[in-house]
Design a protein around this motif. Structure first.
Motif, PDB file in Angstrom:
ATOM      1  N   THR A   1       0.862  -1.184   0.000  1.00  9.88           N
ATOM      2  CA  THR A   1       0.000   0.000   0.000  1.00  9.88           C
ATOM      3  C   THR A   1       0.897   1.232   0.000  1.00  9.88           C
ATOM      4  O   THR A   1       1.749   1.373   0.875  1.00  9.88           O
ATOM      5  CB  THR A   1      -0.917   0.032   1.227  1.00  9.88           C
ATOM      6  N   GLN A   2       0.710   2.094  -1.000  1.00 15.93           N
ATOM      7  CA  GLN A   2       1.488   3.321  -1.091  1.00 15.93           C
ATOM      8  C   GLN A   2       0.565   4.477  -1.439  1.00 15.93           C
ATOM      9  O   GLN A   2      -0.582   4.280  -1.857  1.00 15.93           O
ATOM     10  CB  GLN A   2       2.599   3.197  -2.149  1.00 15.93           C
ATOM     11  N   TYR A   3       1.097   5.684  -1.280  1.00 19.11           N
ATOM     12  CA  TYR A   3       0.327   6.888  -1.601  1.00 19.11           C
ATOM     13  C   TYR A   3       1.083   7.701  -2.642  1.00 19.11           C
ATOM     14  O   TYR A   3       2.320   7.790  -2.613  1.00 19.11           O
ATOM     15  CB  TYR A   3       0.089   7.724  -0.334  1.00 19.11           C
ATOM     16  N   ILE A   4       0.331   8.266  -3.560  1.00 18.27           N
ATOM     17  CA  ILE A   4       0.912   9.068  -4.628  1.00 18.27           C
ATOM     18  C   ILE A   4       0.210  10.417  -4.672  1.00 18.27           C
ATOM     19  O   ILE A   4      -1.017  10.486  -4.549  1.00 18.27           O
ATOM     20  CB  ILE A   4       0.796   8.331  -5.988  1.00 18.27           C
ATOM     21  N   ARG A   5       0.988  11.473  -4.815  1.00 23.13           N
ATOM     22  CA  ARG A   5       0.411  12.812  -4.919  1.00 23.13           C
ATOM     23  C   ARG A   5       0.538  13.299  -6.355  1.00 23.13           C
ATOM     24  O   ARG A   5       1.644  13.447  -6.882  1.00 23.13           O
ATOM     25  CB  ARG A   5       1.107  13.785  -3.966  1.00 23.13           C
ATOM     26  N   VAL A   6      -0.592  13.523  -6.992  1.00 25.00           N
ATOM     27  CA  VAL A   6      -0.615  14.015  -8.368  1.00 25.00           C
ATOM     28  C   VAL A   6      -0.671  15.536  -8.333  1.00 25.00           C
ATOM     29  O   VAL A   6      -1.596  16.116  -7.768  1.00 25.00           O
ATOM     30  CB  VAL A   6      -1.819  13.444  -9.142  1.00 25.00           C
ATOM     31  N   ALA A   7       0.319  16.175  -8.916  1.00 26.18           N
ATOM     32  CA  ALA A   7       0.376  17.643  -8.913  1.00 26.18           C
ATOM     33  C   ALA A   7       0.945  18.182 -10.215  1.00 26.18           C
ATOM     34  O   ALA A   7       1.402  19.319 -10.286  1.00 26.18           O
ATOM     35  CB  ALA A   7       1.218  18.127  -7.738  1.00 26.18           C
ATOM     36  N   GLN A   8       0.925  17.352 -11.271  1.00 26.83           N
ATOM     37  CA  GLN A   8       1.430  17.780 -12.570  1.00 26.83           C
ATOM     38  C   GLN A   8       0.677  17.049 -13.666  1.00 26.83           C
ATOM     39  O   GLN A   8      -0.057  16.095 -13.416  1.00 26.83           O
ATOM     40  CB  GLN A   8       2.933  17.507 -12.669  1.00 26.83           C
ATOM     41  N   GLU A   9       0.860  17.494 -14.911  1.00 26.67           N
ATOM     42  CA  GLU A   9       0.064  16.962 -16.010  1.00 26.67           C
ATOM     43  C   GLU A   9       0.380  15.510 -16.311  1.00 26.67           C
ATOM     44  O   GLU A   9      -0.501  14.750 -16.741  1.00 26.67           O
ATOM     45  CB  GLU A   9       0.278  17.818 -17.268  1.00 26.67           C
ATOM     46  N   SER A  10       1.617  15.084 -16.129  1.00 22.01           N
ATOM     47  CA  SER A  10       1.978  13.690 -16.403  1.00 22.01           C
ATOM     48  C   SER A  10       2.971  13.210 -15.364  1.00 22.01           C
ATOM     49  O   SER A  10       3.773  13.987 -14.837  1.00 22.01           O
ATOM     50  CB  SER A  10       2.577  13.549 -17.802  1.00 22.01           C
ATOM     51  N   LEU A  11       2.885  11.893 -15.080  1.00 24.17           N
ATOM     52  CA  LEU A  11       3.707  11.332 -14.016  1.00 24.17           C
ATOM     53  C   LEU A  11       3.878   9.841 -14.265  1.00 24.17           C
ATOM     54  O   LEU A  11       2.942   9.157 -14.690  1.00 24.17           O
ATOM     55  CB  LEU A  11       3.028  11.556 -12.655  1.00 24.17           C
ATOM     56  N   ALA A  12       5.091   9.333 -14.018  1.00 23.58           N
ATOM     57  CA  ALA A  12       5.353   7.895 -14.104  1.00 23.58           C
ATOM     58  C   ALA A  12       5.624   7.365 -12.701  1.00 23.58           C
ATOM     59  O   ALA A  12       6.305   8.022 -11.903  1.00 23.58           O
ATOM     60  CB  ALA A  12       6.552   7.617 -15.008  1.00 23.58           C
ATOM     61  N   PHE A  13       5.079   6.177 -12.414  1.00 24.94           N
ATOM     62  CA  PHE A  13       5.206   5.633 -11.064  1.00 24.94           C
ATOM     63  C   PHE A  13       5.473   4.135 -11.151  1.00 24.94           C
ATOM     64  O   PHE A  13       4.777   3.403 -11.856  1.00 24.94           O
ATOM     65  CB  PHE A  13       3.924   5.894 -10.266  1.00 24.94           C
TER      66      PHE A  13
END
Length: 471
Positions: free
Chosen positions: A326-338
């Motif tokens: 279980t992890q958390y991701i913060r989206v704050a830009q138009e594109s993101l790789a995870f």
């Protein structure tokens, strides 16, 4: 003449011998100043013995459960019999730390394991030293208490709780279920037994106000608490100063809050704004490739770019033969790789799943399940792991594991308990003690981050409580 002189010499020698004999005789301690033995004849045996550092007839290894500097007493728990006994102290009593250095009574704390010597007949404490055979883990933040098995895991070690184990908070005795995973604890014991658990840093409660538009978003308290915002939530938080981050649909903000032990803090977030939703595209790389991926509890195709709103999102990945994460991701830009990489389960090892996973993944909607009932105190608001359940008596679905129950009622002290729910196929019920009432309405514990506010929420008490019968 010679004979006379010899007689006088012998007389002188005789007087000298008699004088020396009188000096060598022991003095009667009961003679008065005039040499009379009247005092001796009238002497009464009071039984009084002046104790000293070597005066003792008993020894014990015990737990210090109370001390009273003004009265000059200590109360100790005998570990073999499980009974308390009280001894007096005075200027002859000697106190030492674990290393044999002299200390004051204030430096030996309640809950310490001590070696004592004492005069049993006089109930007088001769010496007390922090036990050389005991061990101590101080200020432990990571531990796991299993009350069903009576065990505590600290690091790689597992210790046993006993019927004599003492639980203390701010010098007062508490119960095992009063401990909360948010507390910082000091453990003391001998061999593999824990004999004393002391709360060094306790917990308080955080309630949001003006949070209607943020329901479904996320709250972050410090670096350790991340939880989805639900309606009427009440969180258990370690005491201290915090930066609280509220986020939902790209909006929210950060507020400061102070949490005091056993007190409720209200944080008003009505002034935080949610702008027009912004989204970003997230491309996931997951190993193994066939792993299931859930975003905020919803299954998604990890091979396809996902469009997510700005803000915090929860990711859960799981696959057969691998540990779930279980992890958390913060989206704050138009594109993101995870990237997400699951660890393979070793042979004979049981895959682990986190509490957040079980509470976030979708569950069936059938009502054919077992329940946990909270029967008392009647009229109290009941919260399960921070989420509002109802007004006692009420019930909720039975899920195995450790859970935090919070009880709240206007004008009363808020209390929390840690319960261990078993996996038996039957309902269980709990009846907790009545909540303590505040002396006056204005002395309630509810407060915001800068000033006190009276407790409200009386409207919930008018709601009809759920049926306590099994479906």
């Amino acid at each position: 003449m010679r004979t006379g002189r010899r007689g006088k010499g012998l007389a002188a020698i005789l007087m000298t011998v008699l004088s020396l004999s009188a000096c060598a005789m022991p003095r009667n301690p009961f003679l008065d100043e005039g040499g009379s033995e009247a005092a001796s004849k009238e002497r009464v045996d009071t039984g009084f013995v002046v104790p000293g550092p070597e005066s003792f007839d008993s020894a014990d290894t015990a737990v210090l459960v109370d001390r009273d500097g003004e009265e000059g007493t200590v109360t100790l728990l005998n570990l073999e019999l499980g009974r308390n006994y009280t001894l007096s102290m005075d200027g002859t009593t000697r106190l030492y730390d674990k290393y044999g250095d002299a200390v004051s009574i204030s430096q030996i704390e309640k809950g310490d394991i001590v070696d004592v010597t004492f005069l049993k007949s006089k109930k007088h404490l001769t010496t007390m030293q922090q036990s050389v055979n005991s061990w101590i883990y101080a200020d432990v933040e990571r531990y796991e208490v299993n009350p069903i098995r009576g065990e505590v895991a600290i690091g790689q070690e597992t210790y046993k709780l006993t019927s004599n184990t003492q639980y203390l908070s701010e010098g007062a005795k508490i119960e095992l279920m009063d401990l909360n995973p948010a507390d910082t604890l000091t453990f003391q014991g001998i061999d593999n037994q824990i004999l004393s658990v002391r709360v060094e840093k306790g917990h308080g409660y955080l309630r949001l106000e003006g949070d209607e538009k943020f329901v479904g978003g996320w709250i972050e308290v410090g670096q350790t608490i991340i939880q989805r915002i639900t309606e009427d939530m009440l969180l258990v938080v370690p005491e201290g100063e915090y930066q609280v981050n509220i986020s939902h649909k790209g909006g929210g903000g950060i507020k400061s809050a102070r949490i005091d032990r056993n007190q409720e803090t209200v944080l008003d977030i009505a002034d935080l704004e949610i702008p027009e939703p912004q989204t970003g595209t997230v491309l996931f790389s997951i190993s193994p490739a066939d792993a299931e991926l859930y975003v905020d509890g919803t299954a998604v195709d990890a091979s396809v770019p996902q469009t997510l709103e700005y803000g915090l999102h929860q990711l859960i990945a799981r696959a057969e033969g691998y540990h779930s994460i279980t992890q958390y991701i913060r989206v704050a830009q138009e594109s993101l790789a995870f990237d997400l990489t699951l660890e393979q389960v070793d042979a004979g090892e049981t895959p682990e799943s986190s509490d957040s996973e079980s509470s976030t993944l979708p569950t069936d909607t059938t009502t054919d399940y077992y329940k946990v009932y909270v029967d008392a105190p009647e009229g109290a608001e009941v919260y399960l792991d921070g989420s509002y359940v109802g007004i006692a008596p009420c019930s909720f679905r039975k899920v195995e594991g450790a859970h935090t129950i919070i009880l709240r009622m206007a004008g009363h002290e808020t209390r929390s308990y840690t319960i261990q729910v078993d996996n038996e196929e039957k309902d269980i019920s709990f009846s907790f003690a009545d909540l303590a009432a505040y002396a006056t309405e204005s002395s309630g514990s509810t407060q915001d981050s800068s000033s006190s506010a009276s407790a409200d929420e009386s409207s919930k008490a008018s709601e009809s409580a759920p049926s306590s019968s099994a479906d």
